[in-house]
Design an enzyme around this catalytic site. Structure first.
Site, PDB file in Angstrom:
ATOM      1  CE1 TYR A 295      72.559  79.971  15.533  1.00  0.00           C
ATOM      2  CE2 TYR A 295      71.237  78.496  14.188  1.00  0.00           C
ATOM      3  CZ  TYR A 295      71.331  79.411  15.212  1.00  0.00           C
ATOM      4  OH  TYR A 295      70.213  79.764  15.913  1.00  0.00           O
TER       5      TYR A 295
ATOM      6  NE  ARG B  76      73.438  72.621  18.677  1.00  0.00           N
ATOM      7  CZ  ARG B  76      72.220  73.098  18.961  1.00  0.00           C
ATOM      8  NH1 ARG B  76      72.014  73.757  20.083  1.00  0.00           N
ATOM      9  NH2 ARG B  76      71.217  72.912  18.131  1.00  0.00           N
TER      10      ARG B  76
ATOM     11  CG  HIS C 258      64.200  71.174   8.996  1.00  0.00           C
ATOM     12  ND1 HIS C 258      65.348  70.465   9.287  1.00  0.00           N
ATOM     13  CD2 HIS C 258      64.242  72.279   9.777  1.00  0.00           C
ATOM     14  CE1 HIS C 258      66.045  71.103  10.207  1.00  0.00           C
ATOM     15  NE2 HIS C 258      65.402  72.208  10.518  1.00  0.00           N
TER      16      HIS C 258
END
Length: 704
Positions: free
Chosen positions: A480, A576, A447
């Site tokens: 984003y 978030r 990731h």
């Protein structure tokens, strides 16, 4: 990010049970914040509110497909152990369903009573068949006969035709029919084709749902039968992949096989049906799908408000956020010409800290890779890919580099959820072009967001790197908020090179000088840094912790933050989404503040700041504070040492926690919205502020 000595666990006072906010219920609170944006007529333009209704639905779909499905699997397997929050799986499932019933009813009300009428007042109408003009009905009948009817496949249910498989997330018409000769009643299903727009445009921003057009032509589909009633319904299924990995060689084939299985045989986790549905039809659907009454959601039409993405795309600047064009980072532009600079020349002088979408991705990260691909002095490129866009210039640049004879290594994570098929395609395309493609490490997802360039220069080989918080995806880089570091610092680039060697060569590397790398190092490294702040506070030295993540769930991190709070360390958490910590609890977390900011851009960067007795330790990277990130993924955090960059990150936290900035505040397990000042006027929108201020010329300062 070097770490301090550990705080021994036996020195830590006992923490109370029930100290975690359940992650599933916290996620529902996050999606409720998304719904808050759809309600906000004062601060959010109308078409953006429409989009947030669609995002709410899309989020909830994935939540059911993954999180609720996983919970049902545990219940079916007889797992009776409570989660970290202390709630048993069955009790949690009931609480989740009860809360979702409330949320979707609220969403339906907001659409029907607020957003839909407001759209109509602006000339953007979502109409029922009864509201169409005669000419529009004739136009829709022609469309149905010529374009829709030929591709429909009605499926009847009778002794010779079993109940059909209902694919996940498809919209279907359930039709109750009667044979006029025998009086016999039967059920039929018509699936809406996905190649036809869900909301059909009639012209002048007038729309009619596709199901209305089909529903009013059912007599043509079922000629000779009497149509008694029709209603739309939709099934959500378990769509999470379960792949047994025995070795990397077989992973690609195993995943492809599982993707085929995803299309059939997945158990349902939710049934949505339109209000007014015939009770016998509803009973039939629930029985055939073997779904519990609590998992049935009876809602006003139209179902599946993800279709509103198309309506939100209407070209009406007056009803949308003001147009925004990312700027080239001042340190990556030639001042005289405003043209993109030679990135390698720039990076030999200084590191560059990027914040997207305010700093252009195209003229920074994308250009870094494209320039490397075209530069004859570049010998090799190494790249991780987790998600990318369908027409990715990143992929094109890597292929160009390989075709030019450069060594190109690409770590493709083919298990990126819901992007598996696309990533398999990219992997094969890259392999055909001559790239070395590695599918990561068995048992882990890759990731981390890393690029490495090796260049032959007059004084020898030099390495350049990018370390980021977001994917190498030019499309999401405009939507984003993410941060990244471009650097030629030899310590950092050596660390990055060793990460790539670990990923491609299966080395056992665990020690780095400027990086923390999961699964071995991030949790322990951050715990050491948190414990250092606790010690500093107890010793009367300056202390403080600031963390920005998408999710804060890991219990060991949370417990360390509780201990820090008890010691008097001010802890600011900018989260978030999911937050398992409970701030403001007497004796536990009085010194912890939690804020959440949602808006036109999805806050996605992960930032870490520790006071360190007045010499801040600061970092950014790819890891959220979740078990999967810290235990089952390869993640990377890099320390930020340039004083300007440290000040930049500090200023972001200052803005986020300023009472004059619009945000949501968490108190124990309750979120409250703080978006208007005492006079009822909107508070500062952080993202609007950054649009206006990021990218302003900055005084260059050497050093890393």
């Amino acid at each position: 990010m070097s770490a301090a000595p550990k705080l021994e666990t036996e020195d830590a006072p006992e923490l109370p049970s029930g100290r975690y906010f359940d992650r599933e219920l916290s996620w529902l609170a996050f999606n409720n914040r998304v719904l808050d944006l759809a309600k906000d007529a004062k601060r959010v333009p109308l078409l953006e509110r429409t989009k947030f209704l669609a995002i709410f639905s899309s989020n909830l779909d994935e939540y059911f497909m993954v999180r609720v499905a996983g919970l049902k699997r545990r219940i079916a397997a007889g797992v009776a152990l409570p989660g970290a929050s202390g709630i048993l799986p069955r009790d949690l499932h009931e609480q989740i369903l009860a809360r979702i019933h409330e949320l979707v009813a609220d969403q339906a009300r907001v659409f029907a009573e607020d957003v839909r009428p407001a759209l109509a007042a602006e000339g953007i109408q979502i109409l029922s068949w009864a509201e169409l003009t005669e000419s529009e009905r004739r136009e829709m009948t022609t469309l149905f006969e010529e374009r829709i009817y030929p591709i429909l496949t009605p499926l009847a249910v009778d002794p010779s035709h079993p109940f059909p498989y209902i694919s996940g997330l498809s919209i279907n018409l359930g039709v109750l029919l009667r044979n006029p000769n025998t009086g016999h009643r039967q059920f039929a299903r018509v699936k809406l084709p996905t190649i036809i727009a869900r909301f059909i445009k009639l012209g002048d921003s007038r729309y009619v749902p596709l199901e209305d057009v089909i529903g009013h032509h059912l007599g043509m589909i079922f000629s000779g039968m009497e149509v008694l009633q029709w209603a739309t319904f939709r099934v959500t299924r378990n769509e999470d992949l379960e792949v047994e990995e025995d070795d990397a060689e077989n992973l690609l084939h195993a995943l492809e096989k599982e993707l085929l299985r995803r299309k059939v045989g997945r158990p349902p986790v939710r049934l949505e049906v339109e209000e007014g549905v015939d009770e016998r039809m509803l009973e039939l659907l629930a029985a055939e799908l073997e779904i519990d009454d609590r998992e049935v959601f009876v809602l006003p039409g139209p179902l599946d408000l993800t279709g509103l993405f198309a309506v939100a795309g209407v070209d009406r600047d007056d009803l949308s956020y003001p147009p925004f064009l990312p700027k080239t980072h001042p340190e990556l532009a030639e001042v005289e010409t405003a043209q993109p600079a030679d990135l390698f020349k720039t990076l030999r002088r200084r590191d560059v800290l990027l914040q997207h979408p305010y700093d252009s991705f195209a003229t920074s990260v994308q250009r870094f890779i494209e320039q490397a691909a075209a530069d004859p002095a570049v010998l090799a490129l190494k790249q991780t890919l987790y998600r990318t866009s369908g027409d990715s210039p990143i992929i094109d640049a890597l292929i160009e580099a390989a075709e030019a004879g450069k060594q190109v290594l690409v770590i493709v994570e083919i298990k990126a959820r819901f992007d598996e098929q696309a990533n398999i395609g990219w992997a094969r395309k890259l392999e055909r072009a001559g790239c070395h493609v590695v599918y990561g490490i068995v048992g882990l997802k890759t990731h981390c967001k890393l690029s490495l360039v090796i260049r032959d220069e007059p004084d020898g080989l030099r390495r350049y790197a990018h370390i980021g918080t977001g994917n190498y995806n030019p499309k999401t880089a405009r939507q984003y908020e993410d941060m990244g570091l471009l650097t030629a610092n030899p310590i950092v680039t050596d660390d990055v090179a060793r990460v790539f060697n670990h990923l491609s060569g299966m080395t056992q590397e665990t020690h780095y000088r400027r990086l923390l790398v999961a699964p071995e190092g991030i949790r322990d490294g951050l715990l050491d840094l948190i414990h250092t702040e606790t010690r500093n506070a107890l010793a009367g030295r300056p202390a403080g912790i600031r963390i920005k993540v998408n999710s804060m769930v890991d219990e060991r991190i949370i417990d360390a933050l509780y201990l820090a709070s008890r010691a008097g360390v001010p802890v600011d958490l900018w989260v978030r989404g999911i937050c398992g910590i409970r701030p403001g609890v007497p004796g536990l977390s009085e010194n912890i503040r939690v804020r959440s900011i949602l808006g036109r851009f999805l806050e996605h960067s992960r930032l870490f700041w520790f006071d360190n007795a007045g010499s801040p330790m600061v970092g950014l990277g790819s890891a959220d504070m979740m078990h999967r990130n810290l235990d089952r993924r390869v993640e990377v955090l890099v320390s930020i040492t340039n004083p300007r960059h440290v000040a930049k990150i500090e200023s972001l936290f200052d803005l986020a926690f300023d009472p004059d900035t619009a945000s949501w505040w968490l108190d124990d397990t309750t979120w409250s919205r703080h978006v208007l000042d005492d006079e009822g006027e909107p508070k500062r929108d952080l993202q609007d502020y950054l649009i206006a201020h990021v990218g302003q010329p900055r005084r260059h300062q050497e050093g890393r």
